[in-house]
Design an enzyme around this catalytic site. Sequence first.
Site, short mmCIF file in Angstrom:
data_model
loop_
_atom_site.label_atom_id
_atom_site.label_comp_id
_atom_site.label_asym_id
_atom_site.label_seq_id
_atom_site.Cartn_x
_atom_site.Cartn_y
_atom_site.Cartn_z
CG ASP A 107 -1.74 -1.26 1.40
OD1 ASP A 107 -2.15 -1.83 0.38
OD2 ASP A 107 -1.95 -1.68 2.55
CD GLU A 163 -9.03 -2.71 -0.78
OE1 GLU A 163 -9.51 -2.82 0.36
OE2 GLU A 163 -8.28 -3.56 -1.28
O1 FUB Z 1 -3.23 -3.62 3.49
C1 FUB Z 1 -4.53 -3.93 3.92
C2 FUB Z 1 -5.52 -3.56 2.89
O2 FUB Z 1 -5.27 -4.28 1.69
C3 FUB Z 1 -5.48 -2.12 2.45
O3 FUB Z 1 -6.00 -1.22 3.39
C4 FUB Z 1 -6.21 -2.24 1.18
O4 FUB Z 1 -6.16 -1.11 0.36
C5 FUB Z 1 -5.57 -3.47 0.58
O5 FUB Z 1 -4.38 -3.17 -0.08
#
Ligand code: FUB
Length: 342
Positions: A32, A242
């Site tokens: 991320d 997301e």
């Molecule tokens: O790293 C945990 C979660 O996985 C993140 O918050 C999301 O965006 C995905 O990459």
Amino acid sequence: ATETGGSPAKPRSAEGLRYLGQPLLQDIYIADPSAHVFDGRIYVYGSHDVDGTTPEDDLGSHFEMRDYRVVSFDRIGGKPTVHPVALDVRDVPWAEKQMWAPDAARKNGRYFLYFPAKDREGVFRIGVATSDRPEGPFKAEPKPIEGAYSIDPAVFTDGDGASYMVFGGIWGGQLQRWASGRFDPNGSNTDLGRNDAPALTPRIARLRDDMLEFAETPRPLAIVDEAGKPLLAGDHDRRFFEAAWIHKHDGLYYLTYSTGDTHFIAYATSRSPYGPFTYRGRVLAPVQGWTTHHSIVEVGGRWYLFYHDTQISGRTHLRNMKVTPLVHEPDGTIRTIDPFVR
Ligand code: FUB
């Protein structure tokens, strides 16, 4: 100056080419990646992936991160410096677990780390921690940011100095449980089963001048198709899941995000940070691993995509970060990147 496209963005030297398609560091797992340039140095704020004991599920319970480590570089393709722990969940009064994707910002010589974590009731909140150094250590505020919820905060600062946080993520990110503005503990775990309804979208709120709280109530960002109609929940290839990020190029605001279960980084553009954003296409084709998450940053007049995959571990919750040049074409589109073609 910005890279306005037309020709592929090429690294400047043969030495610089070596980073393409390669993990940027081997020692620890960082995912991320939210990249920023502070005083000419590149700082990456990411999740520090660890191998825990929780079994894998669709809500990401196996992403059990407990702290943040900042990684910095003097240039793209340069040697990484992995800084000491920037923030530990044990030092965040309101948080219990799952320190997911963070971001950072600077204002008036102070650095702000924005991060999601689950509180003791199992609800994702977003907090902020401060430091006088870009790499930390950061000190957490005692409470989460009022009115912030779900996951994946990303802070965009506009040319006039106003900063905005975009945030949210569905399924394990719990955004679907905040549809009414309040957390619904009995709400659905996913967005499935509502194919014809408008898809959920990231929230945006301007930050107060002190960067510690919102200056306004968060609002949903509209993401529409070329006819101006909201993308639908059943449109898994295009709908928001997301990992929202905003950058501005040539006066145009770009909202980029993960489509989750279809594994694209998609983009939409607008003339305002508040949208509506019109879907334009894909920034990144699926990488190795379930999740895909990115940031887009200008370094020395060229644009780059930081992203992650699972090349080193082959395991979905142990991810390594990478970087590749990104091209804005003269018509405002972004040239789609295929992570498997170099
Ligand atoms: O790293 C945990 C979660 O996985 C993140 O918050 C999301 O965006 C995905 O990459």
